[in-house]
Design a protein around this motif. Structure first.
Motif: not given
Length: 125
Positions: A65-70, A43-44
């Protein structure tokens, strides 16, 4: 496509452009607007911040702005923008203050563990 991928997509599509709280496997709590996701629940978050809570103190550390690994996500929930997010007795502090409080909490936990270890000889099981 894996059958669970469709379920993930159907679940997350309802949260696009909404403010979410995301609990990660390591215990961190992230908040931000969900802007995008994929079939793996990566998710972003836009305008993301990490909420750090120590006792009655809290701090929101901006992440942008942050990317999360599912694979790291435990829980996702929508935040109600109309309601106060925390109880009134909570005190907002600076990032430096919350880091000091985290260190004090860790030190106290370490001391408790070392005291317990020293006293193991008293355990008569």
């Amino acid at each position: 496509m894996h059958p669970n991928s469709l379920l993930i997509s159907l679940y997350l599509i309802e949260y696009i452009d909404k403010k979410l709280l995301v609990l990660l496997r390591d215990g961190r709590k992230l908040m931000g607007l969900l802007r995008s996701f994929d079939q793996f629940a990566n998710a972003v978050l836009e305008g993301a911040c990490e909420r750090v809570i120590v006792g009655d103190l809290y701090c929101d550390i901006p992440l942008g702005l942050y990317v999360i690994r599912g694979e790291n996500v435990v829980l996702i929930g929508e935040l109600d923008l109309e309601k106060e997010e925390l109880p009134q007795h909570m005190t907002r502090v600076s990032p430096a203050e919350i880091k000091r409080a985290q260190k004090a909490e860790r030190d106290a936990t370490d001391l408790k563990g070392s005291m317990r270890k020293r006293m193991e000889f008293l355990d008569m099981d």
